[in-house]
Motif scaffolding. Structure first.
Motif, PDB file in Angstrom:
ATOM      1  N   THR A 131       0.845  -1.196   0.000  1.00 15.11           N
ATOM      2  CA  THR A 131       0.000   0.000   0.000  1.00 15.11           C
ATOM      3  C   THR A 131       0.875   1.239   0.000  1.00 15.11           C
ATOM      4  O   THR A 131       1.819   1.350   0.800  1.00 15.11           O
ATOM      5  CB  THR A 131      -0.925   0.025   1.235  1.00 15.11           C
ATOM      6  OG1 THR A 131      -1.732  -1.154   1.232  1.00 15.11           O
ATOM      7  CG2 THR A 131      -1.816   1.252   1.229  1.00 15.11           C
TER       8      THR A 131
ATOM      9  N   VAL B 274       0.746   5.361   0.544  1.00 18.37           N
ATOM     10  CA  VAL B 274      -0.104   6.367   1.187  1.00 18.37           C
ATOM     11  C   VAL B 274       0.512   7.750   1.002  1.00 18.37           C
ATOM     12  O   VAL B 274       1.684   7.976   1.353  1.00 18.37           O
ATOM     13  CB  VAL B 274      -0.273   6.081   2.692  1.00 18.37           C
ATOM     14  CG1 VAL B 274      -1.125   7.169   3.350  1.00 18.37           C
ATOM     15  CG2 VAL B 274      -0.896   4.709   2.906  1.00 18.37           C
TER      16      VAL B 274
ATOM     17  N   LYS C 265      -0.412  11.531   2.256  1.00 16.30           N
ATOM     18  CA  LYS C 265      -1.291  12.127   3.262  1.00 16.30           C
ATOM     19  C   LYS C 265      -1.837  13.488   2.866  1.00 16.30           C
ATOM     20  O   LYS C 265      -2.544  14.113   3.650  1.00 16.30           O
ATOM     21  CB  LYS C 265      -0.563  12.214   4.598  1.00 16.30           C
ATOM     22  CG  LYS C 265      -0.312  10.847   5.215  1.00 16.30           C
ATOM     23  CD  LYS C 265       0.207  10.945   6.620  1.00 16.30           C
ATOM     24  CE  LYS C 265       0.306   9.554   7.257  1.00 16.30           C
ATOM     25  NZ  LYS C 265       0.824   9.598   8.646  1.00 16.30           N
TER      26      LYS C 265
ATOM     27  N   LYS D  98      -4.644   6.833  -1.196  1.00 14.60           N
ATOM     28  CA  LYS D  98      -4.077   5.536  -0.837  1.00 14.60           C
ATOM     29  C   LYS D  98      -4.397   4.552  -1.949  1.00 14.60           C
ATOM     30  O   LYS D  98      -5.540   4.444  -2.384  1.00 14.60           O
ATOM     31  CB  LYS D  98      -4.649   5.041   0.496  1.00 14.60           C
ATOM     32  CG  LYS D  98      -4.112   3.695   0.927  1.00 14.60           C
ATOM     33  CD  LYS D  98      -4.530   3.368   2.356  1.00 14.60           C
ATOM     34  CE  LYS D  98      -5.994   3.104   2.484  1.00 14.60           C
ATOM     35  NZ  LYS D  98      -6.368   2.621   3.835  1.00 14.60           N
TER      36      LYS D  98
ATOM     37  N   THR E 183      -3.336   0.401  -3.571  1.00 19.20           N
ATOM     38  CA  THR E 183      -2.748  -0.886  -3.213  1.00 19.20           C
ATOM     39  C   THR E 183      -2.374  -1.676  -4.456  1.00 19.20           C
ATOM     40  O   THR E 183      -2.947  -1.484  -5.542  1.00 19.20           O
ATOM     41  CB  THR E 183      -3.715  -1.732  -2.363  1.00 19.20           C
ATOM     42  OG1 THR E 183      -4.895  -1.979  -3.125  1.00 19.20           O
ATOM     43  CG2 THR E 183      -4.063  -1.032  -1.069  1.00 19.20           C
TER      44      THR E 183
END
Length: 663
Positions: free
Chosen positions: A526, A528, A530, A539, A541
């Motif tokens: 994953t 990410v 922010k 996000k 995957t």
């Protein structure tokens, strides 16, 4: 000074840690702060302005609790059985406590917080309610049917106790007494719980109590009384009528009345004449505060919250109010439905409660000017030039950024403009610090400022790898404003291996950030982002799959030879082949063993079965039975996701091993 008692409660307090309740802006207001009292009951409360202490008697516990001005307990004076009424000396150096269980008046050193002397009042006197007036300490005393007034004179070389000061002897039980520094020769008295209420006034300037007025007045079940600072009025808190009635001390005729609510049970008057009128009310305000000379509209009301398990809120205890001498605080003792007693500290009781409303657009574009309006509202006009502070909180200023202050108009309204430089939720908070007549208050409103969505990808999604392959996963981040940091999380399949943050860092000049994964299981990676002031968080995957290691060997053959290009193990028909499978181990894992038979140019299924792996990752299976000769056969082991007992790897088939039976 006035002195009164709170009727002793019989239930024990449940002790809890301190709780702070933040005051609300609306009127009625919530208590500014509250701390639980470790008391089995409450008898009286007195505030010491010199040492900034509050003294609270606990008759059932036989002690006096001492708190600071924030309500925290800082001391305890014990061995005071039944201690009820308290009275503070003019210099705040001595606290007088009536201790009926010891038939004594006890003095407490307010600086050292310890008992300094004990004066016997006579066996069976049960003194309860002290008050200082005329150079002596007066006290109500006596059991049922024997009420009277006594005095303690400490001016001479030896203490002198004089009983039976009221020669008319009309008190059924110990009367509650009240006095005031502005009228040093006046002593007021009233009888609790009696209907109708009985009041009396005494001239004690000569050292003896001479009754100057006496009456049965409207109302009953009196719980508290206080003498005005000039000694001209007695204000009574009785369960009925539903107001706090004042009576003129000259003749006990009716005077002013302070509107409140049902079941008045407490009254205290500050040295400057500010009145705090309290009631035991579950569903209405508990305290009404009136400015000196005002009886029409309270400057402030308080309704306590519900900390118990009933539908009604916490209630004020009988006679449970005490002003700090400078009116900087009003102290209130409350109880909830569980019997827990608390000391509430009200810090803006003499100021009109203020509210602040803020109105901002529900939505606005980034870097576009918007206008915020609002109003600070309270009773009475605000001082000319009053200002309110403005704070903007957003993703780039999570602790808030100060904007220019706004000046209030005559009606308290305000307006200002601002240009949000960061997206997301933007909050504008406007705070008024308060003034001499108005409490502090604040309000806020939120604006949704849309942010741009950036791109974020991770490679190798749905790729399949051999067991143990080292695979480099790369996250690619598109355009952003300031934040170029990406987190990479690796989550191997299986509950025994948690999702783990393996790398946090800024992407390179191409927008990439990579990490290497040893593919021993199916794995989700994953990435990410922010977000920042102008781009939303994101996000993504990537799930890649890993095979297991699996192989099968055959033993007990008498020879190995090729048929065509394929090697076969040859077995005599009476020999049972042994198949040994090696496979990556996982708890409770099994492997599938499949047999096929070659007939007329095609391979046909000859059966399959699952066998559990040993902890070493091996399985040994013997092929028993009658073996037909001349048929070519093959065998292989497989891991099948789900049916092999787990789902941490992808289905993997081992290589076929070939064999044949002969005579």
């Amino acid at each position: 000074m006035r002195t009164r008692r709170i009727s002793a409660a019989t239930s024990l307090a449940v002790l809890f840690s301190s709780v702070v309740l933040v005051g609300g802006a609306a009127n009625p207001a919530a208590a500014d702060s509250s701390k639980v009292l470790p008391a089995a009951s409450v008898g009286d409360i007195v505030a010491d302005g010199v040492h900034k202490r509050v003294f609270i008697s606990d008759p059932t516990g036989g002690k006096v609790l001492v708190t600071d001005y924030n309500g925290a307990v800082v001391g305890t004076i014990a061995s005071l059985p039944g201690v009820t009424g308290l009275e503070l000396s003019a210099d705040s150096g001595t606290l007088y406590a009536a201790v009926p269980g010891a038939d004594a008046i006890v003095t407490i050193d307010t600086a050292g917080l310890k008992e300094s002397a004990r004066y016997a009042t006579g066996e069976g006197t049960d003194p309860k309610h002290p008050a200082l007036a005329g150079g002596k300490l007066w006290f109500g005393y006596g059991a049922a049917g024997e009420g009277n007034i006594g005095s303690l004179d400490l001016s001479g070389a030896e203490p002198v106790v004089t009983l039976d000061q009221d020669k008319d002897r009309t008190w059924f039980s110990a009367p509650t007494l009240a006095s005031a520094p502005g009228a040093p020769g006046t002593l007021a008295a009233g009888i609790e719980t009696q209907s109708p209420a009985e009041l009396a006034v005494y001239d004690v300037a000569s050292g003896t109590a001479t009754r100057t007025a006496h009456a049965s007045v409207d109302g009953g079940n009196m719980r508290d009384l206080a003498l005005s600072p000039d000694g001209k009025q007695i204000v009574v808190a009785s369960a009925a009528p539903y107001l706090h009635q004042a009576y003129n001390t000259a003749d006990l005729s009716r005077g002013a009345a302070y509107p409140s609510t049902s079941y008045p049970n407490a009254i205290d008057i500050a040295p400057n004449g500010t009145v705090a009128a309290g009631s035991s009310a579950w569903y209405d305000p508990d305290v009404y505060v009136y400015k000196p000379g005002s009886t029409t509209k309270p400057v402030r009301t308080y309704e306590f919250p519900n900390t118990g398990n009933s539908s009604g809120a916490d209630t004020l205890m009988d006679a449970g109010l005490a002003w700090a001498p400078d009116t900087s605080r009003l102290f209130a003792v409350t109880a909830n439905s569980l019997g827990v007693r608390s000391l509430r500290v009200l810090t803006d009781a003499v100021k009109s409660a203020s509210t602040v409303t803020v109105n901002a657009p529900a939505k606005s574009a980034l870097n576009k000017k918007l206008t915020v309006t609002g109003r600070v509202k309270s009773d009475g006009a605000f001082p000319a030039g009053s200002k309110a502070t403005v704070t903007r909180t957003d993703i780039e200023s999570p602790k808030g950024k100060a904007l220019p202050s706004v000046t209030l108009k005559s009606d308290g309204s305000f307006s200002f403009s601002d240009t949000p430089t960061a997206g997301g939720q933007v909050t504008y908070k406007v705070s008024y610090a308060g003034d001499a007549a108005h409490s502090a208050a604040s309000g806020s409103d939120k604006v949704a400022v849309p942010r741009t969505v950036t791109s974020l990808t991770v490679n190798h999604n749905k790729a399949l790898y051999s067991y143990g392959t080292d695979v480099t996963f790369t996250a690619h981040l598109g355009k952003t404003y300031k934040n170029r940091t990406v987190e990479l999380w690796v989550d191997p399949f299986g509950s025994d291996k948690p999702n783990k943050l393996v790398r946090t860092g800024k992407v390179d000049s191409k927008g990439n950030l990579s990490t290497k994964v040893d593919m021993t299981r199916d794995t989700t990676v994953t990435a990410v982002f922010k977000g920042d002031g102008r781009y939303t968080s994101k996000k993504v995957t990537s799930t890649a799959y890993a095979k297991v290691k699996v192989s099968t060997s055959i033993s007990k053959q008498y020879k190995t030879a090729k048929i065509g290009k394929t090697s076969y193990r040859y077995f005599h028909k009476k020999t049972n082949p042994v198949f040994t499978t090696s496979m990556t181990y996982y708890k409770n894992r099994s492997h599938k063993l499949s047999l096929e038979l070659y007939y007329q140019g095609k391979w046909y299924d000859a059966g399959s079965q699952y066998f559990k792996l040993g902890t070493s990752g091996k399985s040994i299976v013997t092929l028993n039975g009658t073996h037909d000769t001349g048929y070519r056969m093959r065998v292989r082991a497989s891991y099948v996701n789900g049916t092999s007992g787990d789902t941490v790897n992808s289905t993997t088939h081992g290589a076929w091993q070939y064999f044949i039976f002969t005579k």
